[in-house]
Design a protein around this motif. Structure first.
Motif, mmCIF file in Angstrom:
data_model
loop_
_atom_site.group_PDB
_atom_site.id
_atom_site.type_symbol
_atom_site.label_atom_id
_atom_site.label_comp_id
_atom_site.label_asym_id
_atom_site.label_seq_id
_atom_site.Cartn_x
_atom_site.Cartn_y
_atom_site.Cartn_z
ATOM 1 N N ARG A 13 0.840 -1.197 0.000
ATOM 2 C CA ARG A 13 0.000 0.000 0.000
ATOM 3 C C ARG A 13 0.879 1.253 0.000
ATOM 4 N N GLY A 14 1.923 1.228 0.807
ATOM 5 C CA GLY A 14 2.853 2.362 0.867
ATOM 6 C C GLY A 14 3.538 2.596 -0.469
ATOM 7 N N GLN A 15 3.936 1.508 -1.120
ATOM 8 C CA GLN A 15 4.579 1.623 -2.426
ATOM 9 C C GLN A 15 3.603 2.213 -3.432
ATOM 10 N N HIS A 16 2.357 1.747 -3.377
ATOM 11 C CA HIS A 16 1.344 2.212 -4.310
ATOM 12 C C HIS A 16 1.119 3.722 -4.145
ATOM 13 N N THR A 17 1.037 4.169 -2.897
ATOM 14 C CA THR A 17 0.886 5.601 -2.605
ATOM 15 C C THR A 17 2.050 6.379 -3.209
ATOM 16 N N THR A 18 3.251 5.836 -3.066
ATOM 17 C CA THR A 18 4.441 6.514 -3.586
ATOM 18 C C THR A 18 4.397 6.584 -5.110
ATOM 19 N N SER A 52 16.359 6.890 -1.085
ATOM 20 C CA SER A 52 16.608 5.701 -1.909
ATOM 21 C C SER A 52 15.312 4.962 -2.216
ATOM 22 N N GLY A 53 14.387 4.952 -1.254
ATOM 23 C CA GLY A 53 13.109 4.283 -1.477
ATOM 24 C C GLY A 53 12.310 4.945 -2.588
ATOM 25 N N ILE A 54 12.260 6.272 -2.569
ATOM 26 C CA ILE A 54 11.506 7.006 -3.595
ATOM 27 C C ILE A 54 12.182 6.853 -4.958
ATOM 28 N N LYS A 55 13.526 6.872 -4.979
ATOM 29 C CA LYS A 55 14.242 6.670 -6.245
ATOM 30 C C LYS A 55 13.982 5.272 -6.793
ATOM 31 N N THR A 56 13.898 4.296 -5.898
ATOM 32 C CA THR A 56 13.599 2.923 -6.323
ATOM 33 C C THR A 56 12.223 2.848 -6.965
ATOM 34 N N ARG A 57 11.231 3.491 -6.315
ATOM 35 C CA ARG A 57 9.873 3.508 -6.885
ATOM 36 C C ARG A 57 9.881 4.206 -8.247
ATOM 37 N N ARG A 58 10.604 5.323 -8.353
ATOM 38 C CA ARG A 58 10.678 6.041 -9.631
ATOM 39 C C ARG A 58 11.317 5.158 -10.697
ATOM 40 N N ASN A 59 12.361 4.430 -10.312
ATOM 41 C CA ASN A 59 13.037 3.537 -11.254
ATOM 42 C C ASN A 59 12.103 2.424 -11.722
ATOM 43 N N GLU A 60 11.266 1.932 -10.812
ATOM 44 C CA GLU A 60 10.298 0.890 -11.193
ATOM 45 C C GLU A 60 9.265 1.455 -12.162
ATOM 46 N N LEU A 61 8.881 2.712 -11.974
ATOM 47 C CA LEU A 61 7.954 3.361 -12.906
ATOM 48 C C LEU A 61 8.592 3.515 -14.289
ATOM 49 N N VAL A 62 9.909 3.772 -14.309
ATOM 50 C CA VAL A 62 10.633 3.877 -15.583
ATOM 51 C C VAL A 62 10.654 2.509 -16.274
ATOM 52 N N ALA A 94 -0.934 -0.785 -11.801
ATOM 53 C CA ALA A 94 -0.019 -1.307 -10.773
ATOM 54 C C ALA A 94 0.486 -2.708 -11.114
ATOM 55 N N SER A 95 -0.311 -3.503 -11.824
ATOM 56 C CA SER A 95 0.132 -4.867 -12.133
ATOM 57 C C SER A 95 1.321 -4.857 -13.089
ATOM 58 N N ALA A 96 1.445 -3.807 -13.902
ATOM 59 C CA ALA A 96 2.584 -3.706 -14.811
ATOM 60 C C ALA A 96 3.882 -3.527 -14.034
ATOM 61 N N ILE A 97 3.783 -2.865 -12.892
ATOM 62 C CA ILE A 97 4.955 -2.688 -12.027
ATOM 63 C C ILE A 97 5.387 -4.045 -11.491
ATOM 64 N N ARG A 98 4.438 -4.813 -11.014
ATOM 65 C CA ARG A 98 4.766 -6.136 -10.489
ATOM 66 C C ARG A 98 5.447 -6.974 -11.568
ATOM 67 N N ASP A 99 4.920 -6.906 -12.771
ATOM 68 C CA ASP A 99 5.521 -7.671 -13.878
ATOM 69 C C ASP A 99 6.949 -7.200 -14.136
ATOM 70 N N ALA A 100 7.136 -5.874 -14.098
ATOM 71 C CA ALA A 100 8.466 -5.316 -14.366
ATOM 72 C C ALA A 100 9.442 -5.704 -13.257
ATOM 73 N N LYS A 101 8.924 -5.798 -12.028
ATOM 74 C CA LYS A 101 9.765 -6.179 -10.886
ATOM 75 C C LYS A 101 10.017 -7.677 -10.871
ATOM 76 N N GLY A 102 9.111 -8.419 -11.535
ATOM 77 C CA GLY A 102 9.234 -9.867 -11.537
ATOM 78 C C GLY A 102 8.916 -10.484 -10.194
ATOM 79 N N THR A 103 8.028 -9.814 -9.412
ATOM 80 C CA THR A 103 7.651 -10.362 -8.124
ATOM 81 C C THR A 103 6.186 -10.782 -8.182
ATOM 82 N N THR A 104 5.736 -11.420 -7.137
ATOM 83 C CA THR A 104 4.353 -11.898 -7.103
ATOM 84 C C THR A 104 3.595 -11.283 -5.937
#
Length: 105
Positions: A13-18, A52-62, A94-104
């Protein structure tokens, strides 16, 4: 145990908000933004996150195609060159992020 799944849900939920806050900051800005500016905007809105957390989220969006490098026309507070990020036309999913991260998650 139940606390672990609750913690995981809270983290997601926190990641999604970010993600949404980063996208909103980019969408509301007439020009592309550096990480430093994005982080400042999120903190001003009360969004919790480390640099670093916010940069990580931004990188996942990229990686997922929602944010892209526009140029290197930004400057950090130390006057170093900084990448400026912009929103792509892709609708956030949001599901595209999960796919890009390769997590479940």
């Amino acid at each position: 145990g139940p606390s672990t799944s609750a913690d995981a849900a809270e983290r997601v939920r926190g990641q999604h908000t970010t993600y949404l806050a980063i996208l909103a900051a980019l969408e509301e800005s007439p020009e592309p933004l550096t990480d430093e500016t994005i982080i400042g905007k999120l903190w001003a809105q009360g969004v919790h996150g480390t640099i670093s957390g916010i940069k990580t989220r931004r990188n996942e969006l990229v990686k997922a195609g929602f944010v892209a490098e526009v140029d290197q026309g930004g400057l950090t507070k130390y006057n170093r060159r900084a990448i400026r990020w912009g929103r792509t036309p892709l609708r956030f999913d949001a599901s595209a992020i999960r796919d890009a991260k390769g997590t479940t998650e």
